[in-house]
Design a protein around this motif. Sequence first.
Motif, short mmCIF file in Angstrom:
data_model
loop_
_atom_site.label_atom_id
_atom_site.label_comp_id
_atom_site.label_asym_id
_atom_site.label_seq_id
_atom_site.Cartn_x
_atom_site.Cartn_y
_atom_site.Cartn_z
N ASN A 162 -10.27 2.70 -15.63
CA ASN A 162 -10.23 2.07 -14.48
C ASN A 162 -9.58 0.82 -14.70
O ASN A 162 -9.82 -0.19 -13.44
CB ASN A 162 -11.84 1.95 -14.14
N LYS A 197 -2.07 6.10 -15.86
CA LYS A 197 -3.13 6.26 -16.84
C LYS A 197 -3.07 6.66 -17.87
O LYS A 197 -3.71 6.17 -19.13
CB LYS A 197 -4.25 7.18 -15.84
N ILE A 254 -6.52 -0.46 -14.24
CA ILE A 254 -5.56 -0.59 -13.07
C ILE A 254 -6.30 -0.73 -11.81
O ILE A 254 -5.92 -1.74 -10.89
CB ILE A 254 -4.41 0.62 -12.84
N GLU A 255 -7.31 0.14 -11.49
CA GLU A 255 -8.09 0.01 -10.23
C GLU A 255 -8.72 -1.36 -10.13
O GLU A 255 -8.56 -1.99 -9.17
CB GLU A 255 -9.02 1.05 -10.19
N ASN A 256 -9.35 -1.76 -11.26
CA ASN A 256 -10.05 -3.06 -10.90
C ASN A 256 -9.04 -4.23 -10.96
O ASN A 256 -9.34 -5.06 -10.29
CB ASN A 256 -10.76 -3.31 -12.72
N THR A 257 -7.83 -4.05 -11.40
CA THR A 257 -6.73 -5.03 -11.28
C THR A 257 -6.49 -5.04 -9.96
O THR A 257 -6.41 -6.18 -9.23
CB THR A 257 -5.45 -4.82 -12.13
N LEU A 258 -6.22 -4.11 -9.15
CA LEU A 258 -5.86 -4.26 -7.73
C LEU A 258 -6.95 -4.69 -6.93
O LEU A 258 -6.82 -5.24 -5.90
CB LEU A 258 -5.40 -2.68 -7.26
N ILE A 259 -8.19 -4.41 -7.34
CA ILE A 259 -9.39 -4.98 -6.44
C ILE A 259 -9.22 -6.38 -6.58
O ILE A 259 -9.66 -7.12 -5.57
CB ILE A 259 -10.76 -4.19 -7.03
N ASP A 308 0.99 -1.15 0.15
CA ASP A 308 -0.09 -0.07 0.18
C ASP A 308 1.01 1.13 -0.12
O ASP A 308 0.99 1.93 1.01
CB ASP A 308 -1.05 0.13 1.11
N THR A 364 0.45 -0.09 -4.83
CA THR A 364 -0.90 0.26 -5.26
C THR A 364 -1.09 1.60 -5.71
O THR A 364 -2.22 1.99 -5.95
CB THR A 364 -1.68 -0.05 -3.80
N THR A 365 -0.02 2.51 -5.53
CA THR A 365 -0.17 4.10 -5.88
C THR A 365 -0.31 4.18 -7.42
O THR A 365 0.50 3.63 -7.91
CB THR A 365 0.96 4.96 -5.12
N ILE A 366 -1.51 4.75 -8.11
CA ILE A 366 -1.57 4.89 -9.30
C ILE A 366 -1.16 6.18 -9.75
O ILE A 366 -1.91 7.32 -9.26
CB ILE A 366 -2.90 4.63 -9.64
#
Length: 724
Positions: A571, A564, A573-578, A433, A557-559
């Motif tokens: 989204n 982008k 990368i966000e979906n990947t981390l989820i 994180d 986790t920092t994007i």
Amino acid sequence: MLAKSDGLSLEEHIQDLLDVSKTFKIAFPALKELFRDDEFWNYLKISILFHDIGKTTNGFQNLMKNNKKYRFRHEVLSAIVAQNYLDNELIINAVLAHHKNFEKLKELLNEYDNNEKYSQDRWIAKEFEALDFIWIENFLLKNNIEVKELKVNDLNKIIKKWTSRRAKKKISELEKFQNIFLSASLSICDHNASAGIKNIPIIQQDNFAFLHNKKYEPYYHQKEAWKLEENALLIAPTGQGKTESSLGWLQNQLKIRQGRAFYILPFTASINAMTKRVSSVGDGFGNEELVGLLHGKAKFFIDEYYEKKDGQSLRDLIDINKKIIKPFKVVTPFQILKWAFGVKGFEKGFTELAGSYLIFDEIHIYDRELFRRILFFIEWLIEKLEVKVFIMTATMPTFMQNHIKQILNITNEIRPSKEDIANIKRHKIKLLDSSIDEQKQFIQTKIDNGKSVLVVCNTVAKAQEIYASILCDYKTLLHSGFNAKDKTEKEKEVQSKHKPQLLVGTQAIEVSLDIDYDLIVTEPAPLDALLQRFGRVYRDNKRLLKESDVANCYVTTTIEEAHKYIYREPNIIENTLIELAKIQNIVIDEDIVQNLLDEIYKPFELNEDNLREKFRTYLDSLYPFNMYEESEEEFFEQFDGVEVLPIELFDEFREYVKNQQYLEAEKLFVSISKKKYMSNKHLVTFVEINNYKKVFPLIGLQYSNELGLLNQEIVNLNNKQIFL
């Protein structure tokens, strides 16, 4: 009667072409099938016999013997002579077009028309009368061609048929392809013979012995691939021998019919590595003469890797890799796709592709537009040129697999056995994180503990920063911001048995580099990119994780905004981390990878805006003997690179040029994006120096052979042009 200024006689040159054509026939059996006429090889022989007869004029012979200027095109006269003997437009066209396309010939004939002394007809008649008719008659009689009285015929009607938009509409598809194959085959034989190459090699069954001499039992999916005679899609984890699967598939195809093979990869580093591997003894064909490569920087790798024979220059080697000689070529998709845009030489491109075998590794990693175009072009090639294709992936969403199977009509889907999948326990993921900047100490600790560590960043600048901050006795940085000279050395380091303990890089290390590290720390990226990166860790199948082992795949986790920009899917990368958060700290079962991919990637339509129909219509509108400058320009606009010379390397560059080491000089250029070029335009000046024919941009940014091109300004050059 001379054909070349080096003293080669015309009869010898024609015999050289006939010799080439014999091996060409063995290497390209599909051409006769696609030509739809059993006389194809005889047509090629006759085309060869007539192609240079126009060189028997006094003017051309004086050019060869005394270097006296001669402006007339010999192939025009050759075609006129052939017209007298043959009622075969295919052969006439091949002879007429074996050096210039019809649009260019039309321009030249118009120049003859505008000449002060002669009209076009009079000039042609004058040159025709200067032919050595006795030599022609004797030569043709030797080759069992009955002598006829010769007269001048008009070629304009033939040329107009292929250059007039209205006339072209009446040409059938079969006639179009017949002209493509015959004219290109003549040109190929001519170019090879002129280069002293009389043999076009093929891959023999013995060259595949390395596949079957392994000490271990092949995987189930490998054995399945090796049995197939049709197109196939292989879905298997990284490190499970997909390359061997595809080569065994190729071996089976070549048992049925010879043809050229293309292994298509996205990055130059992986292409270079694959070329070495497939050429090698033990893991490959054992013969570098069978394997060639094509990509934007290929000439630098060729200079490093291929051994020159006596009297052979680098230019010769580069030419051999471009020519239709090597039966197995490792290429980028652009080297195939360019022919779909009518790039100069597309007729030879289509001829080389006829009956060929295409192996695609991770075909889906390109942007949507390119993925669609590649897929539609393969579909067209399968239908029109009887191409076969083997597509393999470790990281493809199901909807893309379905697109491929549907468009290419693939019914053979190969997957590993459940037993093989169950034994794969190689990766455990942990999310960090933070940004990667905050993990420098973590990386340093792992290095200090003796671990081999792979760090992957999404930008060159970040990779440079992380690399510089970690202390390690043997470390390497690999990214796109190096010149060819330094990049070659770094690729050697990475691929050597004694690999760097720390490797820091960018996306270029994701696909097909056969490296094996203890752990990875990576910036966030879409899941398929991350899975490719993870595939460089615990790649050796003997290395397995237990549930009690610590993680070996760490993802920050920092994007950042730059991430982008690189990965433009909303989204993603966000979906990947989820999704990764749900499976961290457990040993990944390969069965769940597909579910993760399908959760993250949202399906898209393949044929948006009727791209397929538009693309096929354009492909069907490509005619031989023509130029397609607009679409050629459109193709080259896809490349986002500008070659610049860092000012710190200028003295070294000038020294190489002074010593006429032009290739060594060009290895110092660095490719940067157009965006970066424009943002640093105030640091650019254009330079022209003695003995180097090109004007080139010099950029006032720092360069280090350890770090590459840096974003640190040295001097503002104010976009001037200087001459030295």
